[in-house]
Design a protein around this motif. Sequence first.
Motif, short mmCIF file in Angstrom:
data_model
loop_
_atom_site.label_atom_id
_atom_site.label_comp_id
_atom_site.label_asym_id
_atom_site.label_seq_id
_atom_site.Cartn_x
_atom_site.Cartn_y
_atom_site.Cartn_z
N ALA A 1 38.64 53.03 40.44
CA ALA A 1 37.43 52.53 41.09
C ALA A 1 36.26 53.50 40.91
N ALA A 2 36.54 54.79 40.94
CA ALA A 2 35.48 55.77 40.72
C ALA A 2 34.92 55.66 39.31
N GLN A 3 35.78 55.41 38.34
CA GLN A 3 35.30 55.23 36.96
C GLN A 3 34.46 53.96 36.83
N VAL A 4 34.88 52.89 37.50
CA VAL A 4 34.10 51.64 37.46
C VAL A 4 32.74 51.87 38.13
N ARG A 5 32.73 52.61 39.23
CA ARG A 5 31.45 52.88 39.90
C ARG A 5 30.53 53.70 38.99
N ASP A 6 31.08 54.65 38.26
CA ASP A 6 30.25 55.42 37.32
C ASP A 6 29.61 54.52 36.27
N SER A 7 30.34 53.51 35.81
CA SER A 7 29.75 52.58 34.83
C SER A 7 28.65 51.75 35.46
N LEU A 8 28.78 51.43 36.75
CA LEU A 8 27.73 50.68 37.43
C LEU A 8 26.47 51.52 37.62
N VAL A 9 26.64 52.82 37.80
CA VAL A 9 25.48 53.69 37.94
C VAL A 9 24.59 53.62 36.70
N GLN A 10 25.21 53.45 35.54
CA GLN A 10 24.47 53.40 34.28
C GLN A 10 23.93 52.01 33.95
N SER A 11 24.42 50.98 34.64
CA SER A 11 24.09 49.62 34.20
C SER A 11 23.39 48.77 35.25
N THR A 12 23.26 49.25 36.47
CA THR A 12 22.63 48.43 37.50
C THR A 12 21.81 49.32 38.43
N ASP A 13 21.21 48.71 39.43
CA ASP A 13 20.28 49.45 40.29
C ASP A 13 21.02 50.14 41.43
N ASP A 14 20.28 50.98 42.15
CA ASP A 14 20.87 51.78 43.23
C ASP A 14 21.32 50.91 44.40
N LEU B 1 36.17 47.26 43.45
CA LEU B 1 35.87 47.78 42.11
C LEU B 1 37.10 47.80 41.22
N TYR B 2 38.25 48.04 41.81
CA TYR B 2 39.48 48.09 41.03
C TYR B 2 39.76 46.74 40.38
N GLU B 3 39.42 45.65 41.04
CA GLU B 3 39.73 44.32 40.52
C GLU B 3 38.87 43.95 39.33
N ILE B 4 37.68 44.55 39.18
CA ILE B 4 36.81 44.19 38.04
C ILE B 4 36.93 45.21 36.92
N ARG B 5 37.99 45.99 36.92
CA ARG B 5 38.17 47.04 35.91
C ARG B 5 38.35 46.47 34.51
N THR B 6 38.87 45.23 34.41
CA THR B 6 39.16 44.65 33.10
C THR B 6 37.91 44.13 32.40
N LEU B 7 36.78 44.07 33.08
CA LEU B 7 35.54 43.57 32.49
C LEU B 7 34.81 44.68 31.75
N ASN B 8 33.97 44.29 30.81
CA ASN B 8 33.13 45.29 30.15
C ASN B 8 31.95 45.65 31.05
N THR B 9 31.15 46.62 30.62
CA THR B 9 30.11 47.15 31.50
C THR B 9 29.08 46.10 31.91
N PRO B 10 28.51 45.29 30.99
CA PRO B 10 27.58 44.25 31.45
C PRO B 10 28.22 43.25 32.40
N GLN B 11 29.46 42.87 32.14
CA GLN B 11 30.14 41.92 33.03
C GLN B 11 30.38 42.53 34.40
N ARG B 12 30.68 43.82 34.43
CA ARG B 12 30.89 44.48 35.72
C ARG B 12 29.62 44.43 36.57
N ALA B 13 28.48 44.66 35.93
CA ALA B 13 27.22 44.63 36.69
C ALA B 13 26.97 43.24 37.27
N LEU B 14 27.22 42.19 36.47
CA LEU B 14 27.03 40.83 36.97
C LEU B 14 28.03 40.49 38.07
N ALA B 15 29.27 40.89 37.87
CA ALA B 15 30.31 40.60 38.86
C ALA B 15 30.04 41.35 40.16
N ALA B 16 29.57 42.59 40.06
CA ALA B 16 29.30 43.37 41.27
C ALA B 16 28.23 42.71 42.13
#
Length: 472
Positions: free
Chosen positions: A158-171, A186-201
Motif C-alpha cells: 500500500a505504501a508503494q501504491v501511495r507513492d505512485s499516487l503522489v506522482q500521478s494525482t493531486d494532494d 490501496l492494496y486492492e488497486i495494486r494490480t492497476l497501472n499508474t494512470p488507472q490507480r489515479a482514476l480508481a483512487a
Amino acid sequence: MLAAASSSTPASSPVSLLPSPTHLRRLHLLVKPSSSSRPPPPKSDRSRSRSVSVTALILPPSFSSSSSSSSSSSSSKQRQQQLQQQLYQPYRPPPSPLPPKYRSLDTKERLDILTNRLGLWFEYAPLITSLLQEGFISTTIEEITGIASLEQNRLVVAAQVRDSLVQSTDDEVVSYFDAPSAPELLYEIRTLNTPQRALAARFIIDYGFDGRRAEELARSMKDYPRRYGERGWESFDGNLPGDCLAFMYFRQAQEHRSASSPELSKAMLERALEVATTERAKQRVIQDVEGGSDEDDGDGGGIDDRVRLPVVRMEFGEVGQSSSVVVLPVCRAEESEAAPWECGMGGEFGVVQAEKGWSSWVVLPRWAPMAGLNRGGVAVAFPRARGVLPWRIKRKDAAEEILVVVDRGLKEEEEGEDEGWFHLVAAGSEGAKVERWRDMDAEKKGRSLGRAVLVVKPPRDENDELSPEDWD
C-alpha cells in the motif's frame, strides 16, 4: 636534405646530427678544384686528387607526420584518460526507503516504532522493508511487533501504491489515504497501472468504497479489455472506472438471468445503474431493466434474452481462489456415455471418489449454472470452438479449445415448458454440436447427449485484446 659537410682528415670522422643510423647516409664525392681558381697541378707522380667526405642526413617523408602523430596520439591518450576519470563514478548505494527522521534510528528503535504504531502508517511501513533487508523474516517481525505477516505485506504494498499516487494525482486525493484504513483500499488497486490507480483512487473517494468494493473495481478495470465482443461491451467506456464496474455488474446480471435468478439479476442491474458514468452505459442498463431486446445491440451474436448457455472465460488462479469447486470427468463427445456418472469429494481431506476409473478430470469453480449439477455431469472437450457453438464467434476464439459442461441426466425438455435451453447433439463424424432445443427436429432430439449448461474458455493473458477486424 643536406645537413652538414666537412673536410675529411685521416684522424677525423664524420659527425652525425641524429643518433639513428637508419636516417644517415654517407655520400663520398670526388671534388676537383676548378681551373679558374687554381693553377693546374704539375704533371708529376705526386699529383693526386684530394678526397672530400660529406656526411648527409636524409629524412623520410613520413618523419614529420610520424613525429606529429606520436605527439597527437600521446595527447589523445591523455584526453581519454581524463574522460575515463570523469566517466568513472564511485559506487553510491541506493537512497534509503526510510523517511529522513527514521534513518538515524537503530534496529531496536525501529522495532519499537512498529510495535507502538508511532506516526502515520505510510511513514513506518518502510521500516518493515528495512528490517527485511537486514535479515529479519516476517514471522520474527510478527512476534516482536504484533503485526501479522499478511498485514506487513499489505502495508508495504500500500505504501508503494501511495507513492505512485503522489506522482500521478493531486494532494487532495493522496491525503484521503492517510487514514489508518487506507492500506486495505490501496492494496486492492495494486494490480492497476499508474494512470488507472489515479482514476480508481478518485472513484473510491467519490463513492466511499470499502476494501471489497475496491477489489471489485480493480478487477473490473483489468477484466474489461478481455471481454471484447461480449453482449453490451461496446456501450461502456473502458477508460472510466464507473463504466468498467457497471459492465461487470451488467454481465453478472446476465449470468443470474441464465441461472433463472431474476431477483439477483435485477439487483445487479440496479448496482450497474448506480455506478455507470456515461449516458450510453446508463441507457444500456435501463434497456435491460425494462426488458428490452438485444436485436440492435451490435454485438453480432443474435442471441435473445432467454439464452440458457453462459460462456465463461477462466482466469489464472481462479480455481485456487474459489471457495467451492466441482470435479468433472473430461471426455470426447463419443465417450460421454462411458465417462463416470457419479463422482464427488469425501472425507476430511476432500478426496475425489468416482464410481470407476477415468484418465482425465478437470476442477472448475462451482459457478451458478453448475449449482444443481450432481449426477451425470461431464465436461466434453473440443480442440476447436469453430463449428461447435451455434452463434457467431470471433476468429481468435474459434481456434482455441473449449469445454462444454453437459448434464447427461437432462436429455429431453418437457413439452410446454421453456424450450430455450441448449443441448449437445451428436453429429456423427463431425463430433457434436450445440443446438437450441426448440430448433431441433425429432431426429436430432433423439441424438442429444444432454443439456449444455456452460461453455468454459481457457485463461488468456490480461493484455490480450482483440481488434474489431479480428472477426470471422
